[in-house]
Design an enzyme around this catalytic site. Structure first.
Site, PDB file in Angstrom:
ATOM      1  N   GLU A  24       0.828  -1.214   0.000  1.00  0.00           N
ATOM      2  CA  GLU A  24       0.000   0.000   0.000  1.00  0.00           C
ATOM      3  C   GLU A  24       0.858   1.258   0.000  1.00  0.00           C
ATOM      4  OE1 GLU A  24      -1.326   1.824   3.352  1.00  0.00           O
ATOM      5  OE2 GLU A  24      -0.858   0.222   4.758  1.00  0.00           O
ATOM      6  N   LYS A 158      -3.026  -1.428  14.464  1.00  0.00           N
ATOM      7  CA  LYS A 158      -2.203  -0.422  15.131  1.00  0.00           C
ATOM      8  C   LYS A 158      -2.539  -0.349  16.615  1.00  0.00           C
ATOM      9  CE  LYS A 158      -2.754   2.265  11.483  1.00  0.00           C
ATOM     10  NZ  LYS A 158      -2.429   1.637  10.212  1.00  0.00           N
TER      11      LYS A 158
HETATM   12  N1  PSU Z   1       0.307   0.426   8.538  1.00  0.00           N
HETATM   13  C1  PSU Z   1       1.352   1.177   8.974  1.00  0.00           C
HETATM   14  N2  PSU Z   1       1.247   2.537   8.839  1.00  0.00           N
HETATM   15  C2  PSU Z   1       0.132   3.146   8.279  1.00  0.00           C
HETATM   16  C3  PSU Z   1      -0.960   2.341   7.817  1.00  0.00           C
HETATM   17  C4  PSU Z   1      -0.810   0.975   7.976  1.00  0.00           C
HETATM   18  O1  PSU Z   1       2.350   0.649   9.487  1.00  0.00           O
HETATM   19  O2  PSU Z   1       0.084   4.374   8.171  1.00  0.00           O
HETATM   20  C5  PSU Z   1      -2.191   3.009   7.195  1.00  0.00           C
HETATM   21  C6  PSU Z   1      -2.960   2.030   6.318  1.00  0.00           C
HETATM   22  O3  PSU Z   1      -3.095   2.639   5.050  1.00  0.00           O
HETATM   23  C7  PSU Z   1      -4.310   1.900   6.987  1.00  0.00           C
HETATM   24  C8  PSU Z   1      -4.481   3.263   7.560  1.00  0.00           C
HETATM   25  O4  PSU Z   1      -5.322   1.548   6.074  1.00  0.00           O
HETATM   26  O5  PSU Z   1      -3.177   3.493   8.117  1.00  0.00           O
HETATM   27  C9  PSU Z   1      -5.612   3.330   8.553  1.00  0.00           C
HETATM   28  O6  PSU Z   1      -6.119   4.622   8.575  1.00  0.00           O
HETATM   29  P1  PSU Z   1      -7.549   4.928   9.239  1.00  0.00           P
HETATM   30  O7  PSU Z   1      -7.369   4.603  10.685  1.00  0.00           O
HETATM   31  O8  PSU Z   1      -7.774   6.405   8.996  1.00  0.00           O
HETATM   32  O9  PSU Z   1      -8.544   4.065   8.544  1.00  0.00           O
END
Ligand code: PSU
Ligand code: MN
Length: 299
Positions: A24, A158
């Site tokens: 991604e 996360k």
């Molecule tokens: N994994 C990481 N760092 C990131 C992400 C994933 O180590 O920044 C990103 C991915 O793109 C994931 C997003 O879909 O963070 C989630 O964002 P949100 O909580 O706004 O959906």
């Protein structure tokens, strides 16, 4: 689709049924600090290659979906501080506007599966945020994974999230979760979140067997392969807990909401841990990219 460009290398690999791993671009554009992000983007592609698969970093550039990025594409994603973050719902407006954008897990999984890519590597998935009862903030990643057939290698979700609530939601949504070499769900920056996982596998072949069984059942949804960052590379758990508490307070005090929450928290942790959280994050993604390539090869 007219609006999709697949690089020749990725197209040839898919046609010949050689292993391909989707990566991604939001992690590059919004999850890691510049200029380190560009170095990591290249490194991840290199790791996938040396493990025997073709990397396909996914993004939107100039209003076109790009499956596989050349050097210039990677630089555009990594270099431009103002680039948009695109979840799956943002794809159509971004294409119509001719915009550039980095794709999150939800958008990348959707686009990768459409292109025929079966395996996807990232760092940590999005999920249910800790103040969910108040803000109803739950990443679109979860629902997208409930309907998209792809295998996602990650270090769990996360750790800034409500991990037990996210695991509960994954169960509700019917998304399969395998612990890779562990019976504990990984904690992104940390080896373990402390939560249990129901199924443990120990090799790419075992993952491939699950993927094949799932295909035979013809059911919907993703399979999550949760690989923990090794203890030697994790963030110190005490430091993690202390700084994360401060980060969540700062996020609330500044009224940050929506798509900005996750990048804010990750950046806060990087700065207040003196870069230690960044190293743990990069270590996690490296290992995930490598494992994803081995799984793609086993398939
Ligand atoms: N994994 C990481 N760092 C990131 C992400 C994933 O180590 O920044 C990103 C991915 O793109 C994931 C997003 O879909 O963070 C989630 O964002 P949100 O909580 O706004 O959906
Ligand atoms: Mn959100």
């Amino acid at each position: 689709m007219l609006l999709t460009e697949v690089t020749e290398e990725v197209r040839e690999a898919l046609d010949a049924r050689r292993p391909v791993v989707a990566l991604e671009s939001t992690i590059i554009a919004h999850g890691l600090p510049r200029p380190r992000n560009q170095e990591v983007a290249r490194e991840l592609e290199g790791l996938v290659r040396s493990a025997g698969a073709v990397p396909a970093t996914i993004a939107v550039l100039g209003g076109r979906v790009r499956i596989g990025l050349d050097q210039e594409g990677l630089e555009r994603i990594a270099g431009d501080g103002g680039i948009r973050k695109l979840g799956r719902r943002d794809l159509a407006p971004a294409l119509a506007a001719g915009a550039d954008g980095a794709t999150t897990v939800s958008a990348t999984a959707f686009l990768a599966a459409r292109a025929g890519i079966e395996v996807f590597a990232t760092g940590g998935l999005g999920g249910v945020h800790r103040d969910w009862a108040h803000a109803q903030d739950e990443s679109a990643d979860l629902r997208e994974l409930a309907r998209t057939r792809i295998t996602v290698v990650c270090a769990g979700v996360k750790s800034v999230l409500d991990v037990p609530a996210t695991l509960q939601r994954l169960e509700t949504l019917g998304v399969g979760v395998l612990g890779y070499g562990t019976d504990r769900f990984p904690g992104f920056y940390l080896t373990s979140s402390g939560e249990p996982v129901d199924w443990t596998v120990h090799s790419p072949d075992e993952v491939a067997a699950v993927v094949r069984a799932r295909a035979a059942l013809d059911g919907p949804g993703a399979l999550i392969v949760a690989r923990p960052v090794p203890e030697s590379e994790q963030l110190d758990p005490a430091l993690h807990d202390r700084v994360l508490g401060e980060a969540l307070d700062a996020c609330r005090e500044r009224g940050i909401s929506g798509q900005a929450v996750t990048p804010f928290l990750l950046d806060y942790l990087t700065r207040r841990t003196g870069g230690a959280s960044l190293e743990a994050n990069v270590a996690a993604v490296r290992g995930n990219a490598r494992l994803a390539a081995l799984i793609a090869a086993a398939l």
